[in-house]
Design a protein around this motif. Structure first.
Motif, PDB file in Angstrom:
ATOM      1  N   VAL A   1      -7.667   2.958 -10.833  1.00 19.64           N
ATOM      2  CA  VAL A   1      -6.884   1.718 -10.720  1.00 19.64           C
ATOM      3  C   VAL A   1      -7.819   0.636 -10.183  1.00 19.64           C
TER       4      VAL A   1
ATOM      5  N   LEU B   1      -1.701  -2.865  -1.661  1.00 23.13           N
ATOM      6  CA  LEU B   1      -0.801  -1.752  -1.982  1.00 23.13           C
ATOM      7  C   LEU B   1      -0.470  -0.947  -0.744  1.00 23.13           C
ATOM      8  N   HIS B   2      -1.310  -1.102   0.284  1.00 23.97           N
ATOM      9  CA  HIS B   2      -1.176  -0.312   1.516  1.00 23.97           C
ATOM     10  C   HIS B   2      -1.510  -1.272   2.662  1.00 23.97           C
ATOM     11  N   PRO B   3      -0.911  -1.051   3.844  1.00 20.87           N
ATOM     12  CA  PRO B   3      -1.175  -1.995   4.950  1.00 20.87           C
ATOM     13  C   PRO B   3      -2.665  -2.213   5.215  1.00 20.87           C
TER      14      PRO B   3
ATOM     15  N   ARG C   1       8.556  -7.815  -8.614  1.00 19.36           N
ATOM     16  CA  ARG C   1       8.032  -7.456  -9.939  1.00 19.36           C
ATOM     17  C   ARG C   1       9.149  -6.706 -10.642  1.00 19.36           C
TER      18      ARG C   1
ATOM     19  N   ALA D   1      -5.300  -1.230 -14.549  1.00 23.28           N
ATOM     20  CA  ALA D   1      -5.019   0.156 -14.951  1.00 23.28           C
ATOM     21  C   ALA D   1      -4.353   0.187 -16.333  1.00 23.28           C
TER      22      ALA D   1
ATOM     23  N   ASN E   1       8.732  -4.317  -5.362  1.00 19.81           N
ATOM     24  CA  ASN E   1       8.340  -3.813  -6.679  1.00 19.81           C
ATOM     25  C   ASN E   1       9.444  -2.952  -7.271  1.00 19.81           C
TER      26      ASN E   1
ATOM     27  N   ASP F   1       6.434  -0.021 -12.288  1.00 23.42           N
ATOM     28  CA  ASP F   1       5.631   1.195 -12.143  1.00 23.42           C
ATOM     29  C   ASP F   1       5.402   1.495 -10.660  1.00 23.42           C
ATOM     30  N   ALA F   2       5.351   2.798 -10.346  1.00 26.26           N
ATOM     31  CA  ALA F   2       5.251   3.331  -8.977  1.00 26.26           C
ATOM     32  C   ALA F   2       6.624   3.514  -8.338  1.00 26.26           C
TER      33      ALA F   2
ATOM     34  N   HIS G   1       1.732  -8.507  -1.076  1.00 28.71           N
ATOM     35  CA  HIS G   1       1.892  -7.155  -0.521  1.00 28.71           C
ATOM     36  C   HIS G   1       3.062  -6.425  -1.184  1.00 28.71           C
ATOM     37  N   PHE G   2       2.717  -5.330  -1.875  1.00 26.82           N
ATOM     38  CA  PHE G   2       3.700  -4.546  -2.615  1.00 26.82           C
ATOM     39  C   PHE G   2       4.438  -3.578  -1.692  1.00 26.82           C
TER      40      PHE G   2
ATOM     41  N   LYS H   1       9.440  -1.365   7.157  1.00 31.32           N
ATOM     42  CA  LYS H   1       8.261  -2.113   7.643  1.00 31.32           C
ATOM     43  C   LYS H   1       8.322  -3.599   7.262  1.00 31.32           C
TER      44      LYS H   1
ATOM     45  N   LYS I   1      11.097   4.254   4.398  1.00 32.46           N
ATOM     46  CA  LYS I   1      10.022   4.047   5.380  1.00 32.46           C
ATOM     47  C   LYS I   1       9.321   2.721   5.139  1.00 32.46           C
ATOM     48  N   MET I   2       9.022   2.462   3.861  1.00 31.63           N
ATOM     49  CA  MET I   2       8.323   1.209   3.523  1.00 31.63           C
ATOM     50  C   MET I   2       9.233   0.021   3.774  1.00 31.63           C
TER      51      MET I   2
ATOM     52  N   PRO J   1      -4.474  -4.780  -8.425  1.00 32.62           N
ATOM     53  CA  PRO J   1      -4.512  -3.650  -7.493  1.00 32.62           C
ATOM     54  C   PRO J   1      -5.875  -2.970  -7.415  1.00 32.62           C
TER      55      PRO J   1
ATOM     56  N   TRP K   1      -3.602  -8.051  -4.845  1.00 25.08           N
ATOM     57  CA  TRP K   1      -2.451  -7.274  -4.382  1.00 25.08           C
ATOM     58  C   TRP K   1      -2.895  -6.384  -3.227  1.00 25.08           C
TER      59      TRP K   1
HETATM   60  O1  1VU Z   1       3.599   5.534   9.536  1.00 26.63           O
HETATM   61  P1  1VU Z   1       4.811   5.697   8.655  1.00 26.63           P
HETATM   62  O2  1VU Z   1       4.960   7.082   8.122  1.00 26.63           O
HETATM   63  O3  1VU Z   1       6.054   5.140   9.270  1.00 26.63           O
HETATM   64  O4  1VU Z   1       4.549   4.737   7.353  1.00 26.63           O
HETATM   65  C1  1VU Z   1       3.537   5.030   6.438  1.00 26.63           C
HETATM   66  C2  1VU Z   1       3.906   4.422   5.105  1.00 26.63           C
HETATM   67  O5  1VU Z   1       5.262   4.506   4.826  1.00 26.63           O
HETATM   68  C3  1VU Z   1       3.493   2.968   5.326  1.00 26.63           C
HETATM   69  N1  1VU Z   1       3.130   2.298   4.059  1.00 26.63           N
HETATM   70  C4  1VU Z   1       3.556   1.057   3.762  1.00 26.63           C
HETATM   71  N2  1VU Z   1       4.300   0.172   4.422  1.00 26.63           N
HETATM   72  C5  1VU Z   1       4.521  -1.020   3.821  1.00 26.63           C
HETATM   73  N3  1VU Z   1       4.017  -1.339   2.611  1.00 26.63           N
HETATM   74  C6  1VU Z   1       3.280  -0.469   1.916  1.00 26.63           C
HETATM   75  N4  1VU Z   1       2.804  -0.801   0.702  1.00 26.63           N
HETATM   76  C7  1VU Z   1       2.991   0.788   2.497  1.00 26.63           C
HETATM   77  N5  1VU Z   1       2.260   1.855   2.110  1.00 26.63           N
HETATM   78  C8  1VU Z   1       2.368   2.765   3.068  1.00 26.63           C
HETATM   79  O6  1VU Z   1       2.326   3.001   6.133  1.00 26.63           O
HETATM   80  C9  1VU Z   1       2.296   4.251   6.860  1.00 26.63           C
HETATM   81  C10 1VU Z   1       0.999   4.952   6.537  1.00 26.63           C
HETATM   82  O7  1VU Z   1       1.021   5.303   5.167  1.00 26.63           O
HETATM   83  P2  1VU Z   1       0.065   6.418   4.560  1.00 26.63           P
HETATM   84  O8  1VU Z   1      -1.347   6.052   4.852  1.00 26.63           O
HETATM   85  O9  1VU Z   1       0.518   7.765   5.019  1.00 26.63           O
HETATM   86  O10 1VU Z   1       0.272   6.230   3.003  1.00 26.63           O
HETATM   87  P3  1VU Z   1       1.343   6.960   2.086  1.00 26.63           P
HETATM   88  O11 1VU Z   1       0.759   8.241   1.605  1.00 26.63           O
HETATM   89  O12 1VU Z   1       2.685   6.994   2.738  1.00 26.63           O
HETATM   90  O13 1VU Z   1       1.443   5.937   0.856  1.00 26.63           O
HETATM   91  C11 1VU Z   1       0.303   5.641   0.073  1.00 26.63           C
HETATM   92  C12 1VU Z   1       0.812   4.945  -1.199  1.00 26.63           C
HETATM   93  C13 1VU Z   1      -0.379   4.416  -1.970  1.00 26.63           C
HETATM   94  C14 1VU Z   1       1.589   5.958  -2.062  1.00 26.63           C
HETATM   95  C15 1VU Z   1       1.740   3.764  -0.743  1.00 26.63           C
HETATM   96  O14 1VU Z   1       0.988   2.917   0.060  1.00 26.63           O
HETATM   97  C16 1VU Z   1       2.368   3.011  -1.870  1.00 26.63           C
HETATM   98  O15 1VU Z   1       3.252   3.507  -2.567  1.00 26.63           O
HETATM   99  N6  1VU Z   1       1.953   1.757  -2.036  1.00 26.63           N
HETATM  100  C17 1VU Z   1       2.488   0.874  -3.045  1.00 26.63           C
HETATM  101  C18 1VU Z   1       2.053   1.312  -4.415  1.00 26.63           C
HETATM  102  C19 1VU Z   1       2.482   0.347  -5.471  1.00 26.63           C
HETATM  103  O16 1VU Z   1       3.241  -0.580  -5.228  1.00 26.63           O
HETATM  104  N7  1VU Z   1       2.002   0.538  -6.690  1.00 26.63           N
HETATM  105  C20 1VU Z   1       2.327  -0.352  -7.778  1.00 26.63           C
HETATM  106  C21 1VU Z   1       1.323  -1.459  -7.898  1.00 26.63           C
HETATM  107  S1  1VU Z   1      -0.189  -0.948  -8.595  1.00 26.63           S
HETATM  108  C22 1VU Z   1       0.102  -0.933 -10.252  1.00 26.63           C
HETATM  109  O17 1VU Z   1       1.134  -1.270 -10.708  1.00 26.63           O
HETATM  110  C23 1VU Z   1      -1.032  -0.557 -11.136  1.00 26.63           C
HETATM  111  C24 1VU Z   1      -1.488   0.777 -10.960  1.00 26.63           C
END
Ligand code: 1VU
Ligand code: MG
Length: 350
Positions: free
Chosen positions: A196, A276-278, A92, A183, A57, A60-61, A31-32, A43, A39-40, A248, A274
């Motif tokens: 992705v 990326l989101h809960p 990472r 990706a 992580n 990237d991102a 779990h990333f 959690k 905020k993240m 991912p 992986w």
């Molecule tokens: O309800 P709250 O506002 O308190 O919290 C949000 C949000 O902060 C939280 N949340 C997470 N918590 C823990 N771990 C996570 N990975 C995570 N993601 C979100 O959950 C609540 C609801 O979130 P949401 O549905 O509104 O989603 P957001 O728009 O906030 O975020 C979506 C993205 C995709 C941007 C976010 O989940 C994120 O950045 N995830 C990780 C991305 C990542 O690590 N990418 C790199 C790996 S992939 C790669 O390298 C190849 C492309």
């Protein structure tokens, strides 16, 4: 040439001895989270015990101007959190050619090395990248007085990395596993996708024209863009006793296609993916744990096969030594997961 005997000697005076077998700890979902995102990060304590791996992580991102905040955020989170027995902490780091990676490795190993299980290295090109990290980690472990080696996980996301995947998998006793990075790999290969991971509706086979009528409707079947890559990665990992992972899946809202992609990888031999989101955590948990039906069937085959040799008929199908071996893979995984997941233990026992 390095002697086979030297492979298991520490690469720095005072570093812990390398391991000869990679521990098969559950890692269905990696779990990333972005440690610079408050905020993240908030959690993370609530996810301990519900995910197999939490990965801070730094690459990237994470925005370029947040790299240092992510690194120091991870140090603070690691120090403040008890990850318990069943959740591992991974990170990472930035790519080996980046301006950040030396400080990533130096800071993390010396400050929270005792909490870190695995370091994921992106954009690995060949065995030489793993050799560099291997020696540097040994020096840093010695400096930090660590008593167990930190393991290394490579991301397969360049054409050269793909062509060297077997060498990468066997480059060091630290190698824990390899993830597909669809990706970056797509970009490096100059594939014409913009996603992705996952499939593409244009990558298909079409039924031949019925009666020669090329204008009539014909069935089409979307094909799997990632089949060759995942299968080759699985073979390289199995050959070297390390673990393969799908990486991912970027379409967070398409939970159905995410589950399909994860399941294809599971069936081909991957042990996790992986999240990326809960919302992707439960998908990975469901997919990378064998089904209750498969476990029950595997037990029946084991029982029917007695000493494990010969051939028997079960439900109209032949079972023999080789089908039993497949069933033992399922049972071994079920036992391993039952040891850390009471819910699965109960389901598999029923
Ligand atoms: O309800 P709250 O506002 O308190 O919290 C949000 C949000 O902060 C939280 N949340 C997470 N918590 C823990 N771990 C996570 N990975 C995570 N993601 C979100 O959950 C609540 C609801 O979130 P949401 O549905 O509104 O989603 P957001 O728009 O906030 O975020 C979506 C993205 C995709 C941007 C976010 O989940 C994120 O950045 N995830 C990780 C991305 C990542 O690590 N990418 C790199 C790996 S992939 C790669 O390298 C190849 C492309
Ligand atoms: Mg990448």
């Amino acid at each position: 040439m390095r002697s086979a005997k030297d492979f298991f000697k520490p690469l720095a005076v005072g570093a812990p001895a390398p391991i000869s077998e990679v521990p098969a700890r559950p890692s269905r979902m990696i779990h990333f989270f972005d440690p610079s995102n408050e905020k993240m990060a908030a959690k993370v304590p609530g996810l301990v015990g519900t995910v197999d791996v939490l990965l801070g992580n730094l690459e990237d991102a994470v925005k370029a101007d947040r790299k240092e905040a992510a690194r120091s955020g991870l140090v603070a989170i690691a120090r403040a959190t008890d990850f318990g027995e069943h959740t591992q902490l991974w990170t990472r780091v930035n790519s080996l050619d980046s301006p950040w990676v030396l400080d990533d490795l130096t800071t993390l190993v010396t400050e929270i090395g005792d909490k870190l299980d695995v370091i994921m290295v992106p954009k690995v090109q060949g065995a030489e990248d793993i050799h560099y990290v291997d020696r540097l980690l040994a020096q840093l472990e010695a400096r930090a007085g660590l008593t167990r080696p930190i393991l290394v996980h490579a991301i397969l996301e360049t054409a050269r990395g793909m062509a060297s995947v077997e060498e990468i998998a066997g480059a060091s006793p630290r190698m824990q596993g390899i993830s597909l990075g669809p990706a970056d790999l797509a970009a490096d290969r100059r594939m014409k996708t913009t996603r992705v991971g996952g499939g593409h509706p244009g990558y298909l086979v079409r039924q031949d024209p019925v009666g020669g009528d090329v204008t009539a409707d014909r069935t089409i079947h979307q094909q799997d863009l990632w089949h060759y890559t995942i299968a080759r990665m699985v073979d390289a990992c199995a050959m070297h006793g390390i673990f393969p992972y799908y990486g991912p899946f970027g379409d967070i809202k398409d939970v159905v296609a995410c589950e399909d992609q994860f399941r294809n990888a599971f069936l081909l031999g991957c042990v996790g993916a992986w999240s990326l989101h809960p919302v992707q955590i439960d998908i990975a948990k469901r997919v990378f744990s064998p089904s209750v039906e498969d476990v029950a069937h595997a037990r029946r085959v084991k029982e029917a096969m007695g000493d494990g040799t010969g051939a028997v008929m079960l439900d109209g199908k032949m079972e023999d030594d080789a089908s039993l071996k497949q069933c033992l893979v399922i049972l071994e995984l079920a036992d391993r997961l039952s040891a850390t997941d009471p819910e699965l233990k109960q389901l598999y026992a029923a």
